[in-house]
Design a protein around this motif. Structure first.
Motif, PDB file in Angstrom:
ATOM      1  N   ILE A  25       0.860  -1.182   0.000  1.00 17.68           N
ATOM      2  CA  ILE A  25       0.000   0.000   0.000  1.00 17.68           C
ATOM      3  C   ILE A  25       0.894   1.228   0.000  1.00 17.68           C
ATOM      4  O   ILE A  25       1.686   1.433   0.932  1.00 17.68           O
ATOM      5  CB  ILE A  25      -0.917   0.020   1.242  1.00 17.68           C
ATOM      6  CG1 ILE A  25      -1.687  -1.302   1.384  1.00 17.68           C
ATOM      7  CG2 ILE A  25      -1.844   1.230   1.189  1.00 17.68           C
ATOM      8  CD1 ILE A  25      -2.665  -1.604   0.288  1.00 17.68           C
ATOM      9  N   ILE A  55      -2.821   4.853  -3.111  1.00 20.55           N
ATOM     10  CA  ILE A  55      -3.983   5.436  -2.434  1.00 20.55           C
ATOM     11  C   ILE A  55      -4.353   6.809  -2.998  1.00 20.55           C
ATOM     12  O   ILE A  55      -5.509   7.059  -3.339  1.00 20.55           O
ATOM     13  CB  ILE A  55      -3.718   5.536  -0.917  1.00 20.55           C
ATOM     14  CG1 ILE A  55      -3.494   4.142  -0.306  1.00 20.55           C
ATOM     15  CG2 ILE A  55      -4.867   6.260  -0.230  1.00 20.55           C
ATOM     16  CD1 ILE A  55      -4.710   3.250  -0.283  1.00 20.55           C
ATOM     17  N   LEU A 120     -10.723  -2.004  -1.694  1.00 19.71           N
ATOM     18  CA  LEU A 120      -9.628  -2.781  -1.119  1.00 19.71           C
ATOM     19  C   LEU A 120     -10.087  -4.187  -0.755  1.00 19.71           C
ATOM     20  O   LEU A 120      -9.372  -5.168  -1.004  1.00 19.71           O
ATOM     21  CB  LEU A 120      -9.081  -2.073   0.122  1.00 19.71           C
ATOM     22  CG  LEU A 120      -8.182  -0.860  -0.115  1.00 19.71           C
ATOM     23  CD1 LEU A 120      -7.936  -0.116   1.196  1.00 19.71           C
ATOM     24  CD2 LEU A 120      -6.851  -1.284  -0.732  1.00 19.71           C
ATOM     25  N   CYS A 134       2.013  -1.859   4.702  1.00 19.14           N
ATOM     26  CA  CYS A 134       1.282  -0.609   4.870  1.00 19.14           C
ATOM     27  C   CYS A 134       2.135   0.351   5.698  1.00 19.14           C
ATOM     28  O   CYS A 134       2.923  -0.094   6.532  1.00 19.14           O
ATOM     29  CB  CYS A 134      -0.037  -0.910   5.586  1.00 19.14           C
ATOM     30  SG  CYS A 134      -1.128   0.494   5.808  1.00 19.14           S
ATOM     31  N   SER A 147      -4.295   6.128   5.275  1.00 21.78           N
ATOM     32  CA  SER A 147      -4.113   4.899   4.496  1.00 21.78           C
ATOM     33  C   SER A 147      -4.096   3.686   5.409  1.00 21.78           C
ATOM     34  O   SER A 147      -4.702   2.648   5.101  1.00 21.78           O
ATOM     35  CB  SER A 147      -2.813   4.970   3.693  1.00 21.78           C
ATOM     36  OG  SER A 147      -2.861   6.011   2.738  1.00 21.78           O
ATOM     37  N   VAL A 151      -6.754   0.512   5.291  1.00 19.59           N
ATOM     38  CA  VAL A 151      -6.311  -0.874   5.168  1.00 19.59           C
ATOM     39  C   VAL A 151      -6.836  -1.714   6.329  1.00 19.59           C
ATOM     40  O   VAL A 151      -7.340  -2.835   6.125  1.00 19.59           O
ATOM     41  CB  VAL A 151      -4.777  -0.936   5.097  1.00 19.59           C
ATOM     42  CG1 VAL A 151      -4.275  -2.364   5.231  1.00 19.59           C
ATOM     43  CG2 VAL A 151      -4.297  -0.334   3.780  1.00 19.59           C
TER      44      VAL A 151
END
Length: 245
Positions: A25, A55, A120, A134, A147, A151
């Motif tokens: 990510i 993102i 997602l 992430c 973000s 996630v």
């Protein structure tokens, strides 16, 4: 007491392949190369499938540029990202851009954030990764924190969520003590990326608009990565954190 990144145990380069199929990510184009480019290159060397989710639209690095208006900035930065993925040995088409507003990535409770969470969930359900990479949950950039929230909201909806590993970007330079992992909050390790450090540096260089000498040169207030910041990502190790369960 906060975690000392440099005191974390060192795992060999070969450990990377044990993570299995992986989704990274990236809040902005370049975060994937800065934070975990070495791991991604090691996965590519081991022929482990990797996908990237971008993102934000990446347009706020030079918001006042007239020669590169927002659509051109978005296209340029996505092209740079695809070039960086290729430098790491990954497939440039293994990319899902979500196009959320740079600098204003919404959390999962906002309508646009909820829509991103749904995308997602669909993406992760389709790809079935073993690991998701992430940004660190309190990495001191609002888009990185948002973000992470998106996630985590997506993983919470999966019947068998993948392993979640967190990487560092702005925590190296901007973190207050409260931003850093607290004692007992995470476990962590360093990964030896020496064998692929050259690939990581080429991937970072592919994000040329974000580096000194940027082609977007008509915005005096525009952003480029400082040499002191880049030095953190020239090291032969990367740090990964994992929640203590």
């Amino acid at each position: 007491m906060t975690l000392d990144f440099n005191a974390l145990p060192l795992r060999p380069a070969g450990f990377a392949a044990t993570l299995g199929p992986t989704v990274v990510i990236a809040p902005h184009p370049d975060d994937e190369s800065l934070g975990c480019g070495g791991l991604l290159a090691l996965l590519a060397r081991a022929n482990v499938p990797v996908w990237c989710v971008l993102i934000s639209d990446g347009t706020m690095s030079h918001p006042n540029s007239a020669r590169f208006p927002a659509p051109a900035r978005q296209a340029l930065r996505e092209t740079e990202l695809r070039l960086a993925l290729a430098e790491l040995g990954l497939c440039p088409t293994h990319l899902l851009p979500l196009g959320l507003p740079d600098g204003q990535v919404p959390g999962p409770d906002a309508p646009a954030g909820a829509a991103a969470v749904a995308r997602l969930v669909d993406f992760l359900s389709e790809k079935q990764p073993a690991t998701v990479l992430c940004p660190w949950r309190r990495d001191p950039h609002p888009d990185h924190q948002a973000s992470s929230q998106l996630v985590r909201a997506a993983l919470a909806q999966l019947p068998r969520p993948p392993r979640l590993l967190e990487y560092l970007v702005w925590a190296w330079e901007r973190a207050d003590p409260a931003d850093l992992p607290q004692s007992g909050e995470t476990s962590g390790w360093q990964l030896d990326i020496g064998p692929v450090l050259a690939e990581k540096q080429r991937a970072i260089a592919a994000h040329a608009s974000q580096l000194p000498g940027s082609c977007i040169d008509d915005d005096p207030a525009g952003f480029t990565l400082a040499p002191t910041m880049l030095a953190h990502f020239a090291r032969p190790t990367e740090v990964y954190l994992e929640a203590v369960v």
